[in-house]
Each structure stands twice: as structure tokens, then as C-alpha cells.
Design a protein around this motif. Structure first.
Motif, short mmCIF file in Angstrom:
data_model
loop_
_atom_site.label_atom_id
_atom_site.label_comp_id
_atom_site.label_asym_id
_atom_site.label_seq_id
_atom_site.Cartn_x
_atom_site.Cartn_y
_atom_site.Cartn_z
N ARG A 123 0.85 -1.19 0.00
CA ARG A 123 0.00 0.00 0.00
C ARG A 123 0.89 1.24 0.00
NH1 ARG A 123 -5.65 1.56 2.65
NH2 ARG A 123 -5.72 3.68 1.87
N THR A 124 0.66 2.12 -0.95
CA THR A 124 1.37 3.39 -0.98
C THR A 124 0.50 4.43 -0.26
OG1 THR A 124 0.33 4.06 -3.07
CG2 THR A 124 2.41 2.83 -3.21
N GLY A 125 1.05 5.64 -0.10
CA GLY A 125 0.23 6.75 0.38
C GLY A 125 0.15 6.90 1.90
N LYS A 126 1.10 6.24 2.63
CA LYS A 126 1.23 6.46 4.08
C LYS A 126 0.20 5.79 4.97
CE LYS A 126 3.85 10.65 4.92
NZ LYS A 126 3.78 12.08 4.77
N GLU A 127 -0.99 5.51 4.49
CA GLU A 127 -2.00 4.92 5.39
C GLU A 127 -1.65 3.46 5.63
OE1 GLU A 127 -3.61 7.21 6.43
OE2 GLU A 127 -3.90 8.62 4.78
N VAL A 128 -1.97 2.99 6.86
CA VAL A 128 -1.65 1.61 7.21
C VAL A 128 -2.95 0.86 7.48
CG1 VAL A 128 -0.25 0.14 8.74
CG2 VAL A 128 0.53 2.44 8.17
N ARG A 129 -3.66 0.56 6.41
CA ARG A 129 -4.92 -0.18 6.52
C ARG A 129 -5.22 -0.83 5.17
NH1 ARG A 129 -6.83 5.40 7.55
NH2 ARG A 129 -7.22 6.39 5.54
N LEU A 130 -6.22 -1.73 5.20
CA LEU A 130 -6.55 -2.47 3.96
C LEU A 130 -7.72 -1.84 3.20
CD1 LEU A 130 -6.08 -6.18 5.09
CD2 LEU A 130 -4.63 -4.87 3.53
N SER A 131 -8.51 -0.99 3.85
CA SER A 131 -9.61 -0.29 3.18
C SER A 131 -10.46 -1.24 2.31
CB SER A 131 -9.08 0.87 2.33
OG SER A 131 -8.39 1.79 3.15
N ASN A 132 -10.86 -2.37 2.91
CA ASN A 132 -11.82 -3.26 2.24
C ASN A 132 -11.23 -3.94 1.00
OD1 ASN A 132 -14.31 -4.54 2.08
ND2 ASN A 132 -15.41 -2.79 1.22
N PHE A 133 -9.96 -4.29 1.06
CA PHE A 133 -9.28 -4.92 -0.08
C PHE A 133 -8.95 -6.37 0.26
CE2 PHE A 133 -5.20 -5.07 -2.79
CZ PHE A 133 -5.88 -5.23 -3.98
#
Ligand code: IPE
Ligand code: IPE
Ligand code: MG
Length: 240
Positions: free
Chosen positions: A182-192
Motif C-alpha cells: 500500500r502506498t500513500g502512508k496509510e496503514v490499513r486495507l480499506s476493504n481490499f
């Protein structure tokens, strides 16, 4: 010249999935419209796919639009659909020419009809290829995918196993991802890929997606290669 960090010893993941996040922030920082961020993101996606296949990766899944993203302002969605209308076929053709089968994974009826048609046509052009694959996740949400699979199982009137259930998911034809970036700094899966990610190695990059370079992908792969995947076993069991 910069040293190539991928060597003969590097274990190349068979399937890499990428959450391409940060297009909007990349553009904002440059005082550009978000749509320019998405265009640059799309071009970077193609470059990364070519690089990954050159390294010997067999499957690539890219998260391009979530079910939740469909609630974004109309202007932004129109921009994203415009990109698909104007460039998707040509870009995908470029990558798939090397014998890669394209699948679009997601709840496609949620997309405008002409977009659905473009996606189906692009898939059809590559349907004769096997062995290597690209999944483009559009209007994709893992919960939607799981609920959809449960309803398919009910309609079939059959109990499922872990394997047979996986075959009811949108990603039925690909193995589980070995590495999720995951790029963009966030550390989550966001429903993926919530079902498929059970044993994936996760890698998070601070870079915004349009600036995630081929070298950054190499770094992620080297980090993946250094990890021990135990799948619940002990180190001693793995030695055997
Ligand atoms: C990811 O970039 C691409 C899509 C979700 C379409 P974003 O658009 O989420 O970019 P940020 O997170 O706002 O920077
Ligand atoms: C995840 O990014 C979806 C895609 C990259 C397509 P988002 O930008 O939608 O994720 P959140 O909202 O920050 O979790
Ligand atoms: Mg985002």
C-alpha cells in the motif's frame, strides 16, 4: 549507475497486489487538480506492471476504485471514468501483449454501462492468454465480494469449503496474493482482499502512488524476500 538490489537469491512473489493510494495528495502538493494525480497514477500503474512482469511476477492485482470510492464527488468520478474511456484499452493492451490475461474484479454493474463495455472488451482481447494475469479491481469491495460469494453458494444449494468458497470470489482465477503493497502512508486495507489476504505479507510505503518507482517496488520485493512465512508452523517445522 545505481546497483540492482534484486539478485538471483531474491525470492520473487508470484502474486503482488497493490493498493494505489495517494494520487489526490500527490496532486494537491503540486497545486494540480486531483484528476492529474489520477492520470499520473494510471501511467505509473502501467510502468510498475511492466517492471513486475520483467522481474518474473506472474499475477498483479491493482486496487483502482473501491465500492466506497463510488461515493466521491461526481466531478472526480467523471474524471476517473474519463481516464478509463480514453486510455484503459490502449494501456492494458501494452502490458497484456506479453501474454497476460486481464480480469476486472468488482461489482461491475455499479459502473456506467459504457465503462462496463470497455472493460469487458479489454478482457475479451486477452482471454486466450494463461499463466500470467492482471486483476484490476474496480467498484471492488471485499465485503461486497464475500456477500456476493455467499449468495452464490446459497443459490447453488451447496455447503462450501475454504477452497470452493475462494472459487466463488471475483478473484477465483488467481492464487492468493503473496505480497500486498500500500502506498500513500496509510496503514490499513480499506476493504481490499479480506479473504485472500489471510497469509499475505504486508508492505506499506510513505510514497504517494504516482511517485512509487520501479526501484521502490524492488525494495518491497527484497523486504518480502527476507521475511519468513510460517503459515502457522514453527521455524523447526519449516527446516524439515
Ligand atoms: C487512490 O488515490 C486512487 C483512488 C482511490 C481512486 P486517492 O484518490 O485516494 O488519493 P488520496 O488518498 O486522496 O491522496
Ligand atoms: C483505497 O484508498 C482504495 C484505492 C486505492 C482504490 P482510499 O483512499 O479510498 O482509502 P481510505 O478511504 O483512505 O481508507
Ligand atoms: Mg486515498
Amino acid at each position: 549507475m545505481e546497483k540492482n538490489i534484486i539478485t538471483e537469491e531474491t525470492r520473487i512473489p508470484r502474486h503482488i497486489a497493490i493498493i494505489m493510494d495517494g494520487n489526490g495528495r500527490w496532486a494537491k502538493k503540486r497545486l494540480l487538480p486531483r484528476s492529474v494525480g489520477h492520470k499520473n497514477g494510471m501511467e505509473r500503474m502501467i510502468g510498475l506492471m511492466e517492471h513486475a512482469f520483467d522481474l518474473g511476477v506472474s499475477y498483479i492485482t491493482v486496487y483502482a476504485l473501491s465500492t466506497e470510492n463510488l461515493k466521491r464527488p461526481k466531478e472526480e468520478l467523471d474524471g476517473l471514468f474519463g481516464l478509463i474511456r480514453n486510455h484503459f484499452k490502449e494501456y492494458m493492451k501494452r502490458v497484456c501483449e506479453r501474454g497476460v490475461r486481464l480480469r476486472v474484479v468488482g461489482n461491475l454493474p455499479l459502473l456506467p454501462e459504457d465503462i462496463q463495455r470497455i472493460l469487458h472488451e479489454s478482457e475479451a482481447e486477452t482471454a486466450h492468454f494463461e499463466g500470467k494475469g492482471i486483476n484490476v479491481a474496480l467498484a471492488y469491495g471485499a465485503r461486497d465480494e464475500i456477500v456476493n460469494a455467499v449468495n452464490k453458494a446459497i443459490a447453488l444449494g451447496e455447503k462450501v469449503t475454504e477452497e470452493s468458497f475462494a472459487r466463488l470470489l471475483y478473484t477465483a482465477d488467481s492464487p492468493d496474493p503473496d505480497l500486498i503493497i500500500r502506498t500513500g502512508k496509510e496503514v490499513r486495507l480499506s476493504n481490499f482482499l479480506l479473504y485472500q489476504a489471510a497469509y499475505s505479507e504486508l508492505y506499506f510505503s510513505e510514497k504517494m502512488f504516482p511517485e512509487f518507482s520501479d526501484k521502490d517496488l524492488d525494495k518491497a520485493i527484497v523486504e518480502f524476500s527476507r521475511r519468513t512465512r510460517r503459515f502457522g508452523k514453527t521455524d523447526e517445522q519449516l527446516q524439515e
